[in-house]
Design a protein around this motif. Structure first.
Motif, mmCIF file in Angstrom:
data_model
loop_
_atom_site.group_PDB
_atom_site.id
_atom_site.type_symbol
_atom_site.label_atom_id
_atom_site.label_comp_id
_atom_site.label_asym_id
_atom_site.label_seq_id
_atom_site.Cartn_x
_atom_site.Cartn_y
_atom_site.Cartn_z
ATOM 1 N N THR A 57 0.811 -1.213 0.000
ATOM 2 C CA THR A 57 0.000 0.000 0.000
ATOM 3 C C THR A 57 0.851 1.273 0.000
ATOM 4 O O THR A 57 0.314 2.370 -0.037
ATOM 5 N N THR A 114 -0.467 15.201 13.574
ATOM 6 C CA THR A 114 -0.273 13.770 13.816
ATOM 7 C C THR A 114 0.383 13.075 12.630
ATOM 8 O O THR A 114 0.865 11.971 12.763
ATOM 9 N N ASN A 115 0.367 13.739 11.479
ATOM 10 C CA ASN A 115 0.775 13.036 10.260
ATOM 11 C C ASN A 115 1.919 13.715 9.529
ATOM 12 O O ASN A 115 2.100 13.502 8.342
ATOM 13 N N ARG A 214 10.796 8.352 6.849
ATOM 14 C CA ARG A 214 11.297 8.145 8.199
ATOM 15 C C ARG A 214 11.834 6.733 8.241
ATOM 16 O O ARG A 214 11.574 5.944 7.349
ATOM 17 N N ARG B 68 -1.881 -4.303 5.396
ATOM 18 C CA ARG B 68 -2.425 -3.304 4.485
ATOM 19 C C ARG B 68 -2.437 -1.939 5.191
ATOM 20 O O ARG B 68 -3.508 -1.445 5.573
ATOM 21 N N PRO B 69 -1.270 -1.321 5.370
ATOM 22 C CA PRO B 69 -1.251 -0.026 6.060
ATOM 23 C C PRO B 69 -2.047 1.026 5.295
ATOM 24 O O PRO B 69 -2.129 0.994 4.071
ATOM 25 N N GLU B 71 -3.463 5.423 5.285
ATOM 26 C CA GLU B 71 -2.971 6.761 5.571
ATOM 27 C C GLU B 71 -3.006 6.996 7.088
ATOM 28 O O GLU B 71 -3.729 6.304 7.812
ATOM 29 N N ILE B 72 -2.256 7.992 7.534
ATOM 30 C CA ILE B 72 -2.300 8.378 8.948
ATOM 31 C C ILE B 72 -3.376 9.448 9.112
ATOM 32 O O ILE B 72 -3.377 10.424 8.363
ATOM 33 N N PRO B 73 -4.300 9.292 10.044
ATOM 34 C CA PRO B 73 -5.314 10.339 10.235
ATOM 35 C C PRO B 73 -4.651 11.674 10.571
ATOM 36 O O PRO B 73 -3.612 11.721 11.237
ATOM 37 N N THR B 74 -5.288 12.760 10.117
ATOM 38 C CA THR B 74 -4.763 14.088 10.438
ATOM 39 C C THR B 74 -5.314 14.523 11.795
ATOM 40 O O THR B 74 -6.258 13.938 12.317
ATOM 41 N N ARG B 167 5.196 5.634 13.248
ATOM 42 C CA ARG B 167 3.754 5.590 12.980
ATOM 43 C C ARG B 167 3.312 4.521 11.971
ATOM 44 O O ARG B 167 2.228 4.593 11.415
ATOM 45 N N HIS B 168 4.160 3.546 11.708
ATOM 46 C CA HIS B 168 3.691 2.411 10.900
ATOM 47 C C HIS B 168 2.552 1.704 11.626
ATOM 48 O O HIS B 168 1.652 1.148 10.993
ATOM 49 N N GLN B 171 -0.723 3.344 10.904
ATOM 50 C CA GLN B 171 -1.179 2.994 9.556
ATOM 51 C C GLN B 171 -1.718 1.566 9.509
ATOM 52 O O GLN B 171 -2.644 1.266 8.763
#
Lengths: 227, 338
Positions: A57, A114-115, A214, B68-69, B71-74, B167-168, B171
């Motif tokens: 992904t 956060t992102n 990262r 299946r990672p 997106e990271i929430p904002t 932050r994996h 995700q």
């Protein structure tokens, strides 16, 4: 046992490439990337490679940072490494220092995002002198060939890290002098390291926070010998 | 797989949406710097956008064994954090207390909005914590092995020393129950109140719940209520089982919400909310679970005794919680079920 150790030694280390980084010796470096002393230092251009995506992904990244320019000054018992590379956007921030971990009273300091991830760079060196032209693994060394990483993050500053293989990177808490500027779509950063002997291999890594770089998601160079 | 597994069952038929659990957790664990937006325990209105916004559509978990990672929430997906102009209201003559900024999203932003079915509004509340999964996607995704599942009780924790804030895990988590503390540069999450459990006390969210909807114990302890509800009577299900993480927080689905004129009719005979929505949340098995619950209700209504309903009443803490002493964790013989 002997053969097992030998096997580990071979797979854990890369044979030295005949790539070099020039250095100017006998002068004192300048943490200021625009300092006059840097103008007289020959630049080496190190090709950068992109680590492959870890997950299906994860979108593959375009190799838009193809190389990093490296200048090195050795003198006065120190080594200054000046890195310069193009990056159209500067991902940087000034973060509040957390003071209250738990059970605070009154207003807390907020997390702004956060992102987001920040631009960064690092110089990796063997933690021990290399022997027989066998360099540590590029994947953060290995158990028999640990590495030191002089890491700079555009939000948190400079810190020395240690590693002895992939996934083992550890912050030491030791800071080191570094200064960075971003102008006109280019980062220029000077890292002040302890003395690095001629012949020592070094590798450079660059992170582009704008594309969520990262950890292993980065650009990296192979080992180059410091002249 | 861990030797034992702490588990929580939540009866959605009893949740009031009062957020007492949310506040208990917030005051206990997440009122430090950089944790402002975090609610390790949250209660969201369903149907609804959830917290973070549309987390259930983001992705994460496993697909045929592959991570299946997403997106990271904002921060805005989680909801803004803001202050009110109390000083101006109290002492400066302001007509009303107003937020300092325009508010566009907060946790449970669409409180009680719900949806329409046959012209009637319906909604229910979904309290959520980390699912302390048997197959945690967060753990699988962490390149630093900073996330671990405790051998003795299955609680999933993030080693704050090893975490580098990559932050994996965020995700990878299909429930989006891991949060990033930007000031610390660390990911943080529900710790299932393990320090309280180790002292013999129950999780703060469960203890404070006025609706007595929460049951806590070891899933493999044949004497625990959670074991009886999940393994013996099979009346509680995990969220989104297709995500492949094998969650250990279970829900008794809303099975007989009241409706004018339908007294005595089950949700399967006379739907008060669309069954498809419950299937979306809990999988196809929810239909069988509702049948079992309806059957238990009929037993009770006809003067019989239903152990399931007696347990779900949760009359006192002794019924709701079975917190193991540490020596028990060694002595408990796990129950065997097909």
């Amino acid at each position: 046992m002997r053969s097992l150790l030998g096997f580990a030694f071979v797979i854990g280390a890369a044979v030295a490439a005949e790539l070099t980084v020039g250095a100017r010796s006998g002068v004192t470096g300048d943490l200021n990337p625009a300092g006059a002393v840097w103008q007289a230092v020959e630049a080496s251009k190190l090709a950068l490679h992109r680590t492959p995506p870890q997950y299906a992904t994860e979108p593959p990244s375009a190799l838009e940072i193809a190389s990093v320019e490296v200048k090195v000054i050795r003198g006065a018992g120190k080594t200054w490494v000046r890195l310069a590379w193009p990056d159209p956007s500067a991902e940087t921030a000034s973060l509040d220092k957390p003071k209250k971990m738990w059970q605070s009273e009154g207003l807390v300091r907020q997390s702004a995002a956060t992102n987001r991830f920040f631009d960064g760079c690092a110089v990796m060196l063997p933690a021990q002198p290399v022997a027989n032209d066998l360099f540590p693994s590029l994947q953060m060394g290995d158990a028999l060939h640990p590495v030191l990483i002089y890491y700079y993050d555009a939000a948190r500053g400079a810190e020395v890290m240690e590693a002895a293989g992939r996934g083992t990177t550890k912050r030491t808490g030791r800071k080191f002098p570094a200064r960075a500027t971003w102008a006109g779509g280019n980062w220029t950063i000077v890292l002040e390291l302890p003395e690095v002997a001629a012949g020592t291999p070094l590798s450079v890594a660059v992170w582009n926070g704008g594309q969520q770089d990262r950890d292993g998601r980065k650009y990296f160079s192979v080992w180059h010998r410091l002249q | 797989m861990s030797r034992h597994q702490y588990s929580m069952v939540l009866d959605l038929n009893k949740c009031l949406g009062c957020q007492t659990c949310t506040m208990a957790c917030k005051k206990m664990w997440t009122d430090g710097d950089g944790m402002d937006y975090m609610y390790w325990n949250n209660v969201e209105t369903r149907p609804g956008q959830g917290y973070p916004r549309k987390w259930d559509e983001m992705g994460g978990g496993f697909d045929r064994g592959q991570l299946r990672p997403s997106e990271i929430p904002t921060k805005e997906d989680y909801g803004q954090t803001f202050e009110y102009n109390y000083e101006a209201r109290m002492y400066g003559g302001a007509a009303s207390a107003q937020p300092h900024q325009e508010v566009r999203n907060t946790p449970n932003w669409d409180e009680d909005v719900g949806a329409l079915m046959l012209g009637e509004n319906y909604y229910f509340y979904l309290p959520r914590i980390c699912n302390h999964c048997t197959n945690p996607a967060c753990l699988a995704a962490c390149p630093r092995s900073a996330i671990y599942k405790r051998e003795e009780d299955g609680i999933v924790l993030i080693d704050q020393e090893r975490c580098e804030g990559y932050r994996h895990c965020i995700q990878a988590c299909p429930y989006k129950k891991i949060y990033f503390n930007e000031l610390l540069g660390k990911s943080q999450k529900c710790i299932f109140c393990y320090p309280r459990l180790e002292k013999g006390d129950v999780n703060a969210c469960a203890k404070q719940c006025p609706g007595r909807i929460r049951f806590v114990g070891l899933l493999d302890d044949p004497h625990s209520t959670v074991h009886k509800l999940v393994k013996v009577h099979k009346v509680a299900l995990g969220l989104f089982p297709e995500k492949g993480t094998d969650p250990n927080v279970f829900y008794v689905p809303p099975f007989n919400p009241p409706r004018t004129g339908n007294y005595g009719k089950s949700i399967l005979e006379d739907p008060r909310l669309p069954l498809d929505y419950l299937i979306y949340l809990f999988g196809e098995e929810v239909v069988e679970v509702i049948r079992r619950l309806e059957a238990e209700l009929k037993v009770a209504q006809s003067g019989g005794r239903s152990e399931v309903l007696q347990l779900l009443i949760g009359r006192d803490a002794g019924v709701r919680y079975q917190i193991a002493q540490r020596e028990d964790l060694v002595q408990i013989q796990p129950a065997r079920h097909a």
